[in-house]
Design a protein around this motif. Structure first.
Motif, short mmCIF file in Angstrom:
data_model
loop_
_atom_site.label_atom_id
_atom_site.label_comp_id
_atom_site.label_asym_id
_atom_site.label_seq_id
_atom_site.Cartn_x
_atom_site.Cartn_y
_atom_site.Cartn_z
N VAL A 58 -0.34 7.21 7.64
CA VAL A 58 -1.43 7.95 7.00
C VAL A 58 -1.78 7.26 5.69
N LYS A 59 -3.06 7.09 5.43
CA LYS A 59 -3.50 6.42 4.20
C LYS A 59 -3.33 7.33 2.99
N THR A 61 -5.11 7.27 0.35
CA THR A 61 -6.42 7.74 -0.08
C THR A 61 -6.86 8.96 0.73
N ASP A 62 -6.47 9.05 2.00
CA ASP A 62 -6.79 10.24 2.80
C ASP A 62 -6.04 11.46 2.26
N ARG A 65 -7.91 12.64 -0.79
CA ARG A 65 -9.11 13.39 -0.40
C ARG A 65 -8.75 14.79 0.10
N LEU A 66 -7.64 14.91 0.81
CA LEU A 66 -7.19 16.22 1.27
C LEU A 66 -6.88 17.12 0.07
N PRO A 117 -8.86 6.03 -4.57
CA PRO A 117 -9.88 6.04 -3.52
C PRO A 117 -11.18 5.39 -3.99
#
Length: 151
Positions: A58-59, A61-62, A65-66, A117
């Motif tokens: 899992v990134k 940056t993701d 964002r979450l 990000p």
């Protein structure tokens, strides 16, 4: 200290030139005020969402964002923000409330390069804090370096 004040600890360490830090905050008297508790709950909810979603592959940056999405959704529910969370995400409004991102890379410098990000405003542009209703602290953009404003 006034009963609505927060204690903030920003601690760091160094070992053979490698650095790390951790920041934590809590009510000075040990109890959240009615204005502070929803902010705490929003941060806790985003932390739990990230911990549930993170796994190998899992990134980072993701995950950022979450956390942004959860924070913004909760701020809208509280009535502190109005509008579309999707629109807020597009303009990176979350970085105003989470100025150091979800975290940062560590290494030779405590804030090593990378990990932010795309489109992120960056912690160098968001310095300071403001107080609202009974000591709830939120970050504020546009404060000169080294200044903290308590309104």
């Amino acid at each position: 200290m006034h009963h609505t004040m927060y204690t903030l600890l920003d601690m760091g360490g160094e070992y053979y030139y490698y650095t790390s830090d951790i920041t934590c905050s809590f009510p000075a008297n040990g109890k959240f005020t009615p204005d502070q508790r929803p902010i705490y709950q929003a941060v806790l909810k985003s932390s739990l969402a990230v911990m549930a979603a993170i796994k190998p592959g899992v990134k980072w940056t993701d995950m950022h964002r979450l956390a942004d999405r959860v924070h913004l959704e909760e701020l809208v529910k509280m009535g502190l923000l109005t509008g579309s969370v999707e629109d807020m995400l597009k303009v990176h409004l979350g970085s105003v409330f989470m100025p150091h991102s979800l975290g940062h890379l560590l290494g030779i410098d405590v804030h090593d390069v990378g990990g932010y990000p795309e489109g992120y405003i960056g912690c160098h542009m968001v310095i300071g804090s403001w107080t609202m209703n009974g000591g709830t602290f939120l970050s504020m953009a546009g404060v000169p370096p080294g200044r903290t404003n308590n309104f």
